[in-house]
Design a protein around this motif. Structure first.
Motif, PDB file in Angstrom:
ATOM      1  N   PRO A   1      -1.165  12.276   1.887  1.00 36.42           N
ATOM      2  CA  PRO A   1      -2.139  11.575   2.723  1.00 36.42           C
ATOM      3  C   PRO A   1      -2.846  10.458   1.971  1.00 36.42           C
ATOM      4  CG  PRO A   1      -3.084  13.599   1.886  1.00 36.42           C
ATOM      5  CD  PRO A   1      -1.647  13.591   1.424  1.00 36.42           C
ATOM      6  N   MET A   2      -3.732   9.777   2.660  1.00 38.59           N
ATOM      7  CA  MET A   2      -4.566   8.766   2.031  1.00 38.59           C
ATOM      8  C   MET A   2      -5.548   9.433   1.072  1.00 38.59           C
ATOM      9  SD  MET A   2      -3.158   6.267   3.493  1.00 38.59           S
ATOM     10  CE  MET A   2      -1.982   6.232   4.859  1.00 38.59           C
ATOM     11  N   ARG A   3      -5.848   8.758  -0.004  1.00 37.03           N
ATOM     12  CA  ARG A   3      -6.676   9.354  -1.061  1.00 37.03           C
ATOM     13  C   ARG A   3      -8.153   9.226  -0.706  1.00 37.03           C
ATOM     14  NH1 ARG A   3      -6.313   7.933  -7.544  1.00 37.03           N
ATOM     15  NH2 ARG A   3      -8.313   8.893  -8.090  1.00 37.03           N
ATOM     16  N   GLU A   4      -8.767  10.353  -0.355  1.00 32.53           N
ATOM     17  CA  GLU A   4     -10.114  10.330   0.216  1.00 32.53           C
ATOM     18  C   GLU A   4     -11.212  10.044  -0.798  1.00 32.53           C
ATOM     19  OE1 GLU A   4     -10.864  13.692   2.737  1.00 32.53           O
ATOM     20  OE2 GLU A   4      -9.003  13.426   3.870  1.00 32.53           O
ATOM     21  N   ASP A   5     -11.002  10.338  -2.086  1.00 33.37           N
ATOM     22  CA  ASP A   5     -12.083  10.106  -3.043  1.00 33.37           C
ATOM     23  C   ASP A   5     -12.315   8.620  -3.315  1.00 33.37           C
ATOM     24  OD1 ASP A   5      -9.770   9.703  -4.516  1.00 33.37           O
ATOM     25  OD2 ASP A   5     -10.386  10.945  -6.217  1.00 33.37           O
ATOM     26  N   LEU A   6     -11.354   7.762  -2.934  1.00 32.52           N
ATOM     27  CA  LEU A   6     -11.588   6.316  -3.057  1.00 32.52           C
ATOM     28  C   LEU A   6     -12.588   5.830  -2.009  1.00 32.52           C
ATOM     29  CD1 LEU A   6      -7.967   5.036  -3.754  1.00 32.52           C
ATOM     30  CD2 LEU A   6      -9.821   5.328  -5.399  1.00 32.52           C
TER      31      LEU A   6
ATOM     32  N   ASP B   1      -5.241   1.602   0.793  1.00 32.34           N
ATOM     33  CA  ASP B   1      -3.892   1.197   1.189  1.00 32.34           C
ATOM     34  C   ASP B   1      -3.053   0.816  -0.030  1.00 32.34           C
ATOM     35  OD1 ASP B   1      -5.498  -1.060   0.786  1.00 32.34           O
ATOM     36  OD2 ASP B   1      -5.320  -1.769   2.847  1.00 32.34           O
ATOM     37  N   LEU B   2      -3.660   0.171  -1.019  1.00 34.14           N
ATOM     38  CA  LEU B   2      -2.943  -0.176  -2.246  1.00 34.14           C
ATOM     39  C   LEU B   2      -2.441   1.082  -2.948  1.00 34.14           C
ATOM     40  CD1 LEU B   2      -2.115  -1.993  -4.664  1.00 34.14           C
ATOM     41  CD2 LEU B   2      -4.468  -1.778  -5.489  1.00 34.14           C
ATOM     42  N   GLU B   3      -3.315   2.063  -3.132  1.00 27.28           N
ATOM     43  CA  GLU B   3      -2.946   3.275  -3.860  1.00 27.28           C
ATOM     44  C   GLU B   3      -1.842   4.037  -3.132  1.00 27.28           C
ATOM     45  OE1 GLU B   3      -2.844   7.364  -5.169  1.00 27.28           O
ATOM     46  OE2 GLU B   3      -3.493   6.713  -3.171  1.00 27.28           O
ATOM     47  N   TRP B   4      -1.940   4.141  -1.790  1.00 27.46           N
ATOM     48  CA  TRP B   4      -0.896   4.844  -1.047  1.00 27.46           C
ATOM     49  C   TRP B   4       0.427   4.092  -1.149  1.00 27.46           C
ATOM     50  CZ3 TRP B   4       2.512   4.221   3.020  1.00 27.46           C
ATOM     51  CH2 TRP B   4       3.082   5.396   3.531  1.00 27.46           C
TER      52      TRP B   4
ATOM     53  N   ILE C   1      -1.613  -3.824   3.993  1.00 21.94           N
ATOM     54  CA  ILE C   1      -2.974  -3.500   4.387  1.00 21.94           C
ATOM     55  C   ILE C   1      -2.908  -2.528   5.558  1.00 21.94           C
ATOM     56  CG2 ILE C   1      -3.767  -5.766   3.588  1.00 21.94           C
ATOM     57  CD1 ILE C   1      -4.405  -6.373   6.565  1.00 21.94           C
ATOM     58  N   ALA C   2      -3.910  -1.674   5.653  1.00 21.06           N
ATOM     59  CA  ALA C   2      -3.829  -0.571   6.604  1.00 21.06           C
ATOM     60  C   ALA C   2      -3.780  -1.029   8.050  1.00 21.06           C
ATOM     61  CB  ALA C   2      -5.006   0.387   6.399  1.00 21.06           C
ATOM     62  N   SER C   3      -4.595  -1.999   8.415  1.00 20.95           N
ATOM     63  CA  SER C   3      -4.679  -2.359   9.826  1.00 20.95           C
ATOM     64  C   SER C   3      -3.384  -2.999  10.305  1.00 20.95           C
ATOM     65  CB  SER C   3      -5.850  -3.311  10.072  1.00 20.95           C
ATOM     66  OG  SER C   3      -6.108  -3.409  11.451  1.00 20.95           O
TER      67      SER C   3
ATOM     68  N   ALA D   1     -10.390   6.546   4.288  1.00 21.84           N
ATOM     69  CA  ALA D   1      -9.237   7.403   4.032  1.00 21.84           C
ATOM     70  C   ALA D   1      -9.350   8.725   4.772  1.00 21.84           C
ATOM     71  CB  ALA D   1      -9.085   7.644   2.528  1.00 21.84           C
ATOM     72  N   ALA D   2     -10.530   9.348   4.722  1.00 23.98           N
ATOM     73  CA  ALA D   2     -10.725  10.621   5.417  1.00 23.98           C
ATOM     74  C   ALA D   2     -10.557  10.445   6.919  1.00 23.98           C
ATOM     75  CB  ALA D   2     -12.100  11.193   5.095  1.00 23.98           C
ATOM     76  N   ALA D   3     -11.104   9.350   7.466  1.00 22.90           N
ATOM     77  CA  ALA D   3     -10.968   9.105   8.899  1.00 22.90           C
ATOM     78  C   ALA D   3      -9.503   8.891   9.281  1.00 22.90           C
ATOM     79  CB  ALA D   3     -11.808   7.899   9.301  1.00 22.90           C
ATOM     80  N   GLN D   4      -8.771   8.145   8.461  1.00 26.21           N
ATOM     81  CA  GLN D   4      -7.345   7.960   8.737  1.00 26.21           C
ATOM     82  C   GLN D   4      -6.603   9.293   8.693  1.00 26.21           C
ATOM     83  OE1 GLN D   4      -6.401   5.082   5.714  1.00 26.21           O
ATOM     84  NE2 GLN D   4      -6.788   3.333   7.053  1.00 26.21           N
ATOM     85  N   ASN D   5      -6.913  10.108   7.712  1.00 28.21           N
ATOM     86  CA  ASN D   5      -6.241  11.406   7.609  1.00 28.21           C
ATOM     87  C   ASN D   5      -6.530  12.290   8.818  1.00 28.21           C
ATOM     88  OD1 ASN D   5      -4.999  10.816   5.163  1.00 28.21           O
ATOM     89  ND2 ASN D   5      -6.649  11.704   3.938  1.00 28.21           N
ATOM     90  N   ARG D   6      -7.776  12.259   9.317  1.00 24.58           N
ATOM     91  CA  ARG D   6      -8.106  13.043  10.518  1.00 24.58           C
ATOM     92  C   ARG D   6      -7.326  12.515  11.721  1.00 24.58           C
ATOM     93  NH1 ARG D   6     -10.459  14.263   6.451  1.00 24.58           N
ATOM     94  NH2 ARG D   6     -12.403  15.458   6.277  1.00 24.58           N
TER      95      ARG D   6
END
Length: 305
Positions: free
Chosen positions: A174-179, A185-188, A158-160, A68-73
């Protein structure tokens, strides 16, 4: 700088050769950003060489911050390039030559479509087709009849291979980084739908996708069961329990079904003979942390591993 329409964001971690993926994406996108999530020297060097050869931007995070953090960056970098849409990809997926154009056509049909996705299919016998529709009690794989439609409303994507509208991200968040990794992808997707946005699959758009897991085929069951590494047992069980707990964004009926699924998942994986002691330890920790909603990277909670 001219405004980019579609910027691809590829997240890598200890990647193999990336030339095939970059070669497939660059002709279809206005720019490509690779976010390396703390790979060791050999994988990082492969990412550097591939990006240099294909003209992609490389962001080196230096440590594994989670998907999630990488996607957000990567999304932030795409927005800096003027992207209207961001195409998310992992390192083990290859799009068909027309995938991005097909997704772009679909997402521009309605300004309330937050994201569209292709039909991801695995490269192995009995491969899963990873498109999920709302069956009332939980998301379930789409049927063959549903996948024959030109457009399909889905529970999440799914994200990809997912093409996301940047303006939707501004509203949904954004995507939830603590997961960290599983169920991001489900949560978003749940947040998107709760906010009144649509999620749509385009089955004619194809993506070859590899989950990287072993599979087990059980008698009487059409779908294979994916066997994850023990560390993924921890994240999957923990995040499932966290998402069905107090303050869950999931619909109440989904929470019931996912609670039942989490119990089945724990029992099945606890019975596997491979690395049994390690699996049991990870499942116990995933259970404890999930029930208490203690999230974040595993290493930060258990530095002794």
């Amino acid at each position: 700088m001219s405004s980019a329409t579609v910027v691809a964001v590829i997240v890598t971690y200890e990647p193999g050769p990336l030339g095939g993926l970059l070669g497939a994406l660059i002709p279809q996108c206005d720019a490509v950003v690779v976010v390396d999530n703390g790979s060791a020297a050999p994988g990082l060097e492969r990412a550097r060489e591939a990006c240099a050869a294909h003209g992609a931007e490389l962001i080196e995070l230096g440590e594994n911050l989670g998907i999630a953090a990488a996607q957000n960056r990567g999304i932030a970098a795409a927005r800096a390039k003027g992207a209207r849409y961001v195409l998310l990809s992992d390192q083990d997926s290859i799009p068909s030559p027309t995938m991005v154009a097909q997704l772009l056509e679909a997402i521009e049909e309605d300004t309330r479509i937050a994201a569209v996705g292709p039909l991801p299919a695995e490269e192995r016998e009995g491969a899963d087709e990873l498109v999920y529709v709302d069956r009332g009690w939980s998301p379930k794989r789409a049927t063959k009849a549903e996948l024959a439609r030109p457009r399909l409303e889905v529970a999440f994507l799914i994200a990809s291979g997912c093409l996301v509208r940047v303006s939707a991200l501004e509203e949904i968040g954004p995507m939830r980084e603590d997961l960290f990794i599983d169920h991001v992808d489900l949560e978003w997707g749940v947040r998107a739908r709760r906010s009144g946005w649509r999620l749509v699959a385009v089955p004619a758009a194809r993506l070859t996708h590899s989950l990287g897991d072993e599979v087990v085929r059980l008698p009487g069951r059409d779908q294979p069961i994916h066997v994850h590494a023990p560390i993924r047992n921890y994240y999957i069980l923990r995040n499932t329990l966290a998402l069905v707990g107090r303050g869950s964004p999931l619909p109440a009926r989904w929470r019931v079904r996912y609670s039942y699924w989490a119990a089945k998942y724990a029992v099945f994986n606890a019975a596997l003979p491979d690395r049994r002691a390690e699996r049991h330890r990870m499942l116990r920790r995933g259970l404890a942390d999930g029930l208490r909603a203690r999230l974040g990277p595993y290493a930060s909670r258990y530095p002794d591993r």
